[in-house]
Design an enzyme around this catalytic site. Structure first.
Site, PDB file in Angstrom:
ATOM      1  N   ALA A   1       0.840  -1.200   0.000  1.00 37.67           N
ATOM      2  CA  ALA A   1       0.000   0.000   0.000  1.00 37.67           C
ATOM      3  C   ALA A   1       0.871   1.244   0.000  1.00 37.67           C
ATOM      4  O   ALA A   1       1.819   1.345   0.775  1.00 37.67           O
ATOM      5  CB  ALA A   1      -0.914  -0.010   1.216  1.00 37.67           C
TER       6      ALA A   1
ATOM      7  N   ILE B   1       0.935   5.720  -1.350  1.00 36.46           N
ATOM      8  CA  ILE B   1       0.535   6.873  -2.153  1.00 36.46           C
ATOM      9  C   ILE B   1       1.718   7.160  -3.079  1.00 36.46           C
ATOM     10  O   ILE B   1       2.844   7.338  -2.616  1.00 36.46           O
ATOM     11  CB  ILE B   1       0.222   8.098  -1.275  1.00 36.46           C
ATOM     12  CG1 ILE B   1      -0.815   7.741  -0.208  1.00 36.46           C
ATOM     13  CG2 ILE B   1      -0.261   9.259  -2.143  1.00 36.46           C
ATOM     14  CD1 ILE B   1      -2.132   7.251  -0.750  1.00 36.46           C
TER      15      ILE B   1
ATOM     16  N   TYR C   1       7.460  11.813  -1.942  1.00 39.02           N
ATOM     17  CA  TYR C   1       7.198  10.368  -2.000  1.00 39.02           C
ATOM     18  C   TYR C   1       8.442   9.578  -1.618  1.00 39.02           C
ATOM     19  O   TYR C   1       8.397   8.678  -0.755  1.00 39.02           O
ATOM     20  CB  TYR C   1       6.752   9.977  -3.410  1.00 39.02           C
ATOM     21  CG  TYR C   1       6.849   8.495  -3.693  1.00 39.02           C
ATOM     22  CD1 TYR C   1       5.892   7.614  -3.213  1.00 39.02           C
ATOM     23  CD2 TYR C   1       7.910   7.984  -4.451  1.00 39.02           C
ATOM     24  CE1 TYR C   1       5.981   6.247  -3.466  1.00 39.02           C
ATOM     25  CE2 TYR C   1       8.009   6.629  -4.710  1.00 39.02           C
ATOM     26  CZ  TYR C   1       7.043   5.764  -4.215  1.00 39.02           C
ATOM     27  OH  TYR C   1       7.138   4.411  -4.463  1.00 39.02           O
TER      28      TYR C   1
ATOM     29  N   ASN D   1      11.894  -0.090 -11.677  1.00 35.65           N
ATOM     30  CA  ASN D   1      10.755   0.383 -12.474  1.00 35.65           C
ATOM     31  C   ASN D   1      10.008  -0.751 -13.139  1.00 35.65           C
ATOM     32  O   ASN D   1      10.526  -1.402 -14.040  1.00 35.65           O
ATOM     33  CB  ASN D   1      11.239   1.395 -13.516  1.00 35.65           C
ATOM     34  CG  ASN D   1      11.779   2.651 -12.861  1.00 35.65           C
ATOM     35  OD1 ASN D   1      12.952   2.710 -12.483  1.00 35.65           O
ATOM     36  ND2 ASN D   1      10.921   3.641 -12.685  1.00 35.65           N
TER      37      ASN D   1
ATOM     38  N   ILE E   1       8.343  14.100 -23.568  1.00 39.25           N
ATOM     39  CA  ILE E   1       9.372  13.541 -22.698  1.00 39.25           C
ATOM     40  C   ILE E   1       9.943  14.665 -21.849  1.00 39.25           C
ATOM     41  O   ILE E   1      10.368  15.703 -22.374  1.00 39.25           O
ATOM     42  CB  ILE E   1      10.488  12.869 -23.516  1.00 39.25           C
ATOM     43  CG1 ILE E   1       9.936  11.651 -24.271  1.00 39.25           C
ATOM     44  CG2 ILE E   1      11.642  12.449 -22.607  1.00 39.25           C
ATOM     45  CD1 ILE E   1      10.964  10.970 -25.159  1.00 39.25           C
TER      46      ILE E   1
ATOM     47  N   ARG F   1      11.000  17.363 -15.243  1.00 41.74           N
ATOM     48  CA  ARG F   1      10.018  17.224 -14.174  1.00 41.74           C
ATOM     49  C   ARG F   1      10.691  17.441 -12.820  1.00 41.74           C
ATOM     50  O   ARG F   1      11.779  16.908 -12.578  1.00 41.74           O
ATOM     51  CB  ARG F   1       9.386  15.823 -14.215  1.00 41.74           C
ATOM     52  CG  ARG F   1       8.283  15.613 -13.194  1.00 41.74           C
ATOM     53  CD  ARG F   1       7.633  14.260 -13.341  1.00 41.74           C
ATOM     54  NE  ARG F   1       8.539  13.177 -12.984  1.00 41.74           N
ATOM     55  CZ  ARG F   1       8.189  11.898 -12.911  1.00 41.74           C
ATOM     56  NH1 ARG F   1       6.947  11.552 -13.208  1.00 41.74           N
ATOM     57  NH2 ARG F   1       9.069  10.976 -12.582  1.00 41.74           N
TER      58      ARG F   1
ATOM     59  N   ASP G   1      12.878  14.593 -10.733  1.00 39.80           N
ATOM     60  CA  ASP G   1      13.160  13.443 -11.594  1.00 39.80           C
ATOM     61  C   ASP G   1      14.606  12.979 -11.393  1.00 39.80           C
ATOM     62  O   ASP G   1      15.540  13.782 -11.553  1.00 39.80           O
ATOM     63  CB  ASP G   1      12.941  13.819 -13.056  1.00 39.80           C
ATOM     64  CG  ASP G   1      12.536  12.640 -13.918  1.00 39.80           C
ATOM     65  OD1 ASP G   1      12.360  11.536 -13.366  1.00 39.80           O
ATOM     66  OD2 ASP G   1      12.394  12.839 -15.133  1.00 39.80           O
TER      67      ASP G   1
END
Length: 321
Positions: free
Chosen positions: A86, A88, A152, A181, A211, A279, A282
């Site tokens: 679990a 976020i 995060y 990933n 991108i 971003r 990133d």
């Protein structure tokens, strides 16, 4: 400590990786499987296969951070092992950072406390490679410093530290896995989508692929069903108890290369691609050192094959049509 004939609880079990893990556990004939998911990103349809089997599978809509409610479930279902997935996710933390951090830390505290209280025998906690941040050295082993960039990543790093403190102080039986990933069917195609569903959706709608940055940022890609297989193997292996393990292929792929592979798979190699501003948060390079995992399970880790990529694209074409 095989999952066979055991009562297993999977938090986040209706999500991308979680639902594939539930399918894999069900195949090993457990006594029962309990899925706890708040359905923030999880989908009931992801559990269609598991619920269609003869296995005792119960799905409960609940925030896994709710300790009293989780204790009630663990006691009622006689849970032996928790697979804790679990979370976020990263994109949400860029919009709702406080909620992301509070929830992810609270989930780690909840599952650690349930294990400390002796209500479950074993905990397999799923962390993330994002806790490492951008690589200080390549490949990144399990001792790589935590250089969390996003809220995060910081929340997952903090969760790891909380779990480690429970191991050191109370001796709980935990394995921490850090997936890199994952690619595969069932990844959320909506607001917090990963790169594969975004590419598929834009090709289908005739929009250019965007991108972030120059696209030379790299990722270590692995097919989601391979990750599910590895998690069960890790759970079952006595050598993995108390360990931290990267779960990855050990192969570095740039975002540009992944997009090229996806466009080729979709039969659209000349589809327009544009580069936008980088971003926030990133990471630049991600490549796992999977030596420890290979040694423990005694085999090589599969790389992301063209067949796996084609299966993934076909699945998204179906749900986005």
């Amino acid at each position: 400590m095989s999952v066979k004939s055991k009562s297993i609880l999977v938090t986040g079990g209706a999500g991308f990786i979680g639902s594939h893990l539930v399918d894999r556990i069900v195949a090993d004939d457990p006594a029962r499987v309990t899925v706890v998911d708040n359905f923030f990103l999880g989908e009931a349809s992801n559990l269609r296969h598991a619920l269609a089997t003869d296995a005792d599978v119960e799905v409960i809509r609940l925030d896994a951070a709710d300790l009293p409610a989780m204790q009630d479930i663990v006691e009622r279902r006689g849970v032996d092992t928790i697979f804790d997935l679990a979370v976020i996710p990263l994109p949400t933390s860029l919009v709702y950072p406080a909620w992301t951090v509070q929830t992810n830390v609270a989930i780690a505290l909840t599952v650690s406390e349930l294990t400390r209280r002796g209500l479950v025998e074993r905990l397999l906690h799923v962390s993330t490679s994002e806790a490492y941040g951008s690589a200080r050295y390549i490949p990144m082993d399990e001792d790589h410093p935590h250089d969390a960039i996003t809220p995060y990543a910081a929340s997952k790093s903090a969760a790891d530290r909380i779990i480690e403190s429970y191991v050191q102080t109370f001796g709980i039986d935990v394995t921490v896995v850090r997936p890199f990933n994952n690619i595969g069917p069932r990844q959320n195609p909506g607001s917090y989508a990963g790169i594969v569903p975004i590419v598929v959706k834009r090709v289908m709608s005739g929009q250019p692929i965007e991108i972030f940055g120059d696209g030379e940022q790299t990722r270590d890609l692995i097919f989601v069903r391979d990750t599910a297989d590895l998690m069960v193997e890790i759970h079952d292996a006595p050598e993995c108890r108390g360990e931290v393990l990267n779960v990855a292929s050990g192969v570095e792929t740039s975002v540009n290369e992944l997009v090229r592979r996806l466009l080729k798979t979709m039969g659209a190699p000349d589809h327009p691609v544009v580069h936008t501003a980088p971003r926030p948060g990133d990471v630049r390079r991600h490549l796992a050192d999977a030596t420890k995992l290979r040694k423990v399970i005694g085999r090589d880790i599969p790389t992301l094959s063209d067949d796996a990529l084609a299966e993934t694209v076909d699945w998204y074409r179906g749900v986005l049509a």
